[in-house]
Every structure is written in C-alpha cells, then in structure tokens.
Design a protein around this motif. Structure first.
Motif, PDB file in Angstrom:
ATOM      1  N   HIS A  60      12.469 102.048  61.669  1.00 44.73           N
ATOM      2  CA  HIS A  60      12.252 101.825  60.232  1.00 44.73           C
ATOM      3  C   HIS A  60      13.603 101.680  59.548  1.00 44.73           C
ATOM      4  O   HIS A  60      14.282 102.673  59.301  1.00 44.73           O
ATOM      5  N   HIS A  62      15.944  99.015  56.574  1.00 46.38           N
ATOM      6  CA  HIS A  62      16.057  97.866  55.662  1.00 46.38           C
ATOM      7  C   HIS A  62      17.488  97.394  55.852  1.00 46.38           C
ATOM      8  O   HIS A  62      18.401  97.834  55.144  1.00 46.38           O
ATOM      9  N   LYS A 156       3.313  95.059  57.380  1.00 48.32           N
ATOM     10  CA  LYS A 156       3.512  96.291  56.598  1.00 48.32           C
ATOM     11  C   LYS A 156       2.638  96.250  55.356  1.00 48.32           C
ATOM     12  O   LYS A 156       2.640  95.257  54.613  1.00 48.32           O
ATOM     13  N   HIS A 209       6.131 106.135  57.554  1.00 50.49           N
ATOM     14  CA  HIS A 209       6.792 107.406  57.241  1.00 50.49           C
ATOM     15  C   HIS A 209       5.832 108.523  57.650  1.00 50.49           C
ATOM     16  O   HIS A 209       4.611 108.347  57.572  1.00 50.49           O
ATOM     17  N   ASP A 268      14.561 104.942  57.954  1.00 50.43           N
ATOM     18  CA  ASP A 268      14.480 104.274  56.652  1.00 50.43           C
ATOM     19  C   ASP A 268      15.878 103.925  56.142  1.00 50.43           C
ATOM     20  O   ASP A 268      16.152 103.990  54.939  1.00 50.43           O
TER      21      ASP A 268
HETATM   22 ZN   LIG Z   1      11.436 101.789  54.119  1.00 51.79          ZN
END
Ligand SMILES: [Zn+2]
Length: 343
Positions: A60, A62, A156, A209, A268
């Motif tokens: 996960h 970005h 997603k 998550h 994340d």
């Molecule tokens: Zn994220």
C-alpha cells in the motif's frame, strides 16, 4: 551475464534459514538459491557480509508522494500503488518494468472508485482524477473494465462514511462482480461504522488498511479471515505514538490473525511522515503489539521465497532481523531484477 551473491546467512523464505548461502541471478531471475557449496558457476561473484532475504514488498503506497529511488535503496523492491491518477500511475507502472527505471517494480490500482461527492474526490490532498465518482452500477462495470484493459493490478474502492457518501450496495456488488470477472482483486478502504461489514458482505478480497474506526466483532473478523486479507498500515494511526485508533486497529488485526486471517505488510507511503524504504516501525508494531513472530513479519513483508525461477529481488541487511527486527533498518545492499543497485 550471471551474478552470484554469497553471504554468511540467508533467509530464503519461511523455515529456510541457510548458513554460508549463495544466490545466483541471471536475466532478472534467480537460477539458484541454497548452500554455497552447491552453487553453480557464475560470471561475477559478490561476497557480502550480512543477512540476505527477499526484497520487501509494500502492498500500500502512493508512490507519487515519495521518491521511487529512495524507496528502492531502502530495501523495498516492489510496491503496489493504491490510489493515483490512472493516466500517470499506470504509465509509471509500465516504465518500472524497464532496466532503466531507478525504483521498485510498481503495480497500481489507478483511481479509487467512490460515490459522487465521496472520498477522496472531496479530499484536499487528492489530485483531480484520484477519486473516480460512479453514478451507478452501469458506470461501475464500465470503469472496472476500462481499468482492467489499461493494466490495473487491483480495483480500489473507497467506503469512507466519515467523509461523505459511499457507493451503494448495488454499485459495490457490481464493482466486485466486474473485477472478479476480469480476475482482479478488490481492495477496500473502510472507514466509519458498518463499512467493514459491508466490504465483507460484498466479497472484497482485501482491506487496504486494518479497520481502525470501530472494534469489529469476532464473528465478522472470522468471516473476513475466510475471504479477505488485510494490509497492515498500522503506523499511520500514530507515527510512533500510542493512539486510540492504533489500539483499535491492533486489536482487530490480532483477532483477525487468531481467526486464521492473512496479514500483509503495507505502509500507506505518502501518508504523513512514513519514510521511503523499509519502515521498521510498521514491522515492530506487527511483532510487539500484534504478536507476530519475527519470521511471520518477514513473510508478511515479502512476496515469496528466494527460489529458482523467482524474481531476483534481494536485500542484504547488516544483521539478522529474526533476532532483532530493528536490523530491517540497516540495509547494506539491494538487488532488483538481478542488478546490484547499492552496496
Ligand atoms: Zn493509501
């Protein structure tokens, strides 16, 4: 051109700790992994003093909020991007397969599917196009097909009831059905009361998550454990502090594991102060709070064992993380697709 790496100690995968180990790579693949005494000839031999293990996979990220080069040098050889403008991120994912790319292998979901006016289309951190607002079920089916055609690695969906409207049950069902028809997993961001239950009911394959906004029942976690896995992302709830959100997430994750559920490591990256590369604190939370053994943590952090035919993505650490997980922060060398990128 083959490359052999020899180390005093290697973790080739679960249950496979090897002293005086060697790994041979050629053409981006591993051709041999095992005891140094059994190693075949290689064009180049590299002797490193350290602990060798598979490169880390962060499920996960970005990546556009971070630096792909720093991510790779930090020991992460593969990432999955769970939310970015599709034109940009799917092109970057393609580029990441080439030898000229200085970064990890990137696979990407593209945008987050959401309801009109829903998260993250309404979030100030999100660039335009990161949220894909679906007017209805027909729209959802078309969006999933389009992303599948363009090479998305997952679908997603945002079920964030704390920040606006969420897709209806009918739209959610269509997303899951359409994705599964194209053999793509569905990963869900669940936030707010009842959203994790909706995700399980709809048959999503993954929680992007660990759910953190409510304590989930044992029954729901048992149902989730049968059909979905959880991407950890624990540290974003605390960044080194102890918060109620972190406690709730760890409690849910520990009981999910007790019910037989699969946990994979994800940070994340791009959210707050998560550093590029291996995030030691995420690993420590899995060990110290969720009570995974160091070896279970390593399994969660890697995509598979080092074995002939597998990708030549490797990391060499200064010491043994099975003894002390903090060793994950001491990256000495990284090999991606059979090429040494540091050390
Ligand atoms: Zn994220």
């Amino acid at each position: 051109m083959s490359l052999a790496i020899e180390v005093p100690l290697a973790w080739l995968g679960a249950g496979s700790l090897t002293h005086d180990a060697a790994v041979v790579c050629e053409g981006g693949r591993v051709t041999f992994a095992g005891s140094r005494s059994g190693r075949p000839e290689a064009d180049e031999v590299l002797q490193l003093d350290g602990f060798l293990m598979p490169g880390v996979a962060d499920r996960h990220v970005h990546i556009r909020f971070s630096d792909p080069g720093a991510v790779l040098l930090g020991g992460v050889t593969a990432v999955r991007d769970l939310g970015w403008v599709p034109e940009e991120i799917l092109a970057l994912a393609n580029a990441s397969e080439l030898p000229s790319f200085t970064g990890p292998l990137i696979r990407a979901a593209g945008p987050m599917l959401t309801a009109p006016g829903g998260y993250p289309a309404n979030a100030d951190w999100a660039p335009p196009g990161l949220g894909l607002e679906l007017a209805g079920a027909q729209d959802a089916a078309a969006a999933v097909d389009d992303l599948a055609d363009r090479g998305a690695a997952a679908i997603k969906v945002a079920l964030n009831a704390e920040h606006g409207p969420t897709p209806s049950d009918a739209v959610l069902a269509t997303i899951v059905e359409s994705a599964h028809r194209r053999e793509l997993p569905v990963t869900a961001h669940t936030q707010g009361r009842g959203q994790a239950e909706r995700a399980v009911g709809a048959g999503v394959d993954e929680f992007a998550h660990t759910p953190w906004t409510e304590r989930l029942s044992d029954d729901l976690l048992a149902a989730a454990a049968r059909t979905a896995r959880i991407v950890s992302t624990l540290d974003i709830h605390s960044f080194g502090e102890v918060t109620p959100e972190l406690k709730t997430a760890c409690d849910n994750l520990a009981r999910f594991r007790a019910a037989g559920g699969t946990v994979v490591y994800g940070t994340d990256l791009g959210n707050g102060s998560i550093p590029p590369g291996i995030h030691v604190r995420e690993a420590l939370l899995l060990h110290e709070i969720v009570r995974m053994t160091p070896e279970e943590v390593l399994v969660a952090m890697t995509a598979g064992p080092i074995a002939a035919g597998g990708p030549a993505d490797l990391v060499v650490l200064g010491s043994d993380p099975l003894i002390r997980l903090e060793a994950l922060g001491d990256v000495r060398a990284v090999v991606r697709s059979g090429r040494l990128v540091s050390g």
